[in-house]
Design a protein around this motif. Sequence first.
Motif: not given
Length: 249
Positions: A43-56
């Motif tokens: 697959s090419s689909k995933q949860a995050y893209a280039n430059g996405d911030s993932i903040n906890f």
Amino acid sequence: MKKRVLAIAAAVTMVMGMSSCTDTNLLGYINLEASNPVAGTVSSKQAYANGDSINFMSALSNVKTDTLYISDSTIGVDTVLYNLNVGALIVGSVDNITKADFESLSYPLCGINLRGDEAKNYPISCPVDDLSFFKYLKNADVNTLIAKGLSYNDELGNLFAIAVSEDAFYIGYDGNVNITKFGGDGSTIDGKVENLKCIYVTIPQLEELVKKDDVSNLSSYFPTITINGTVSSRRLPLDTVLEALEQSK
């Protein structure tokens, strides 16, 4: 997996007490950024893209211990012989992990399990070119891995994972978690996630993969992404969090 996240929140609340959870700055944080997404064979689909911030917004941690008991038959009780430090567990939530309204806690959940209890560099690696590793991954369950750490082919390893949803997660396979401060109880464990490559795995895709006898170019089977960021996680007693991660189904 949703109820596992809720179990973690409930467990942390019990060890902290609700009076201490009004200021999320006291709980630490994990701030990550995604880059270089690469499509996989499946697959090419995933949860995050280039430059996405993932903040906890909250992150808690502590040193894990294994306890050796010796039985005293004369008094009918077990006596603690010694406690052995086996590493550090860091758990991050996009919500206040101690909030009272547990049912509104949402994904993602971040877990870092390190085989050590000092400030140093911890390499992250997984054999993503080995089909038997994915069979191990399916049987182990990502939450159990977060709680216990990587234990594959009799080797103990450091682990980084993000549970994105009920049926999808990232797991690091090449890179580093560099701990720059390993504070004591009540202080923080600080560090950086450095150039950590992760595969993006969905449970249905994993279940289909492990049915196969052989897969060519397995290392590029799942989509990948690179994660960088910072960690500052408050040290608090997390025995009940470990229990929730290990036992919740």
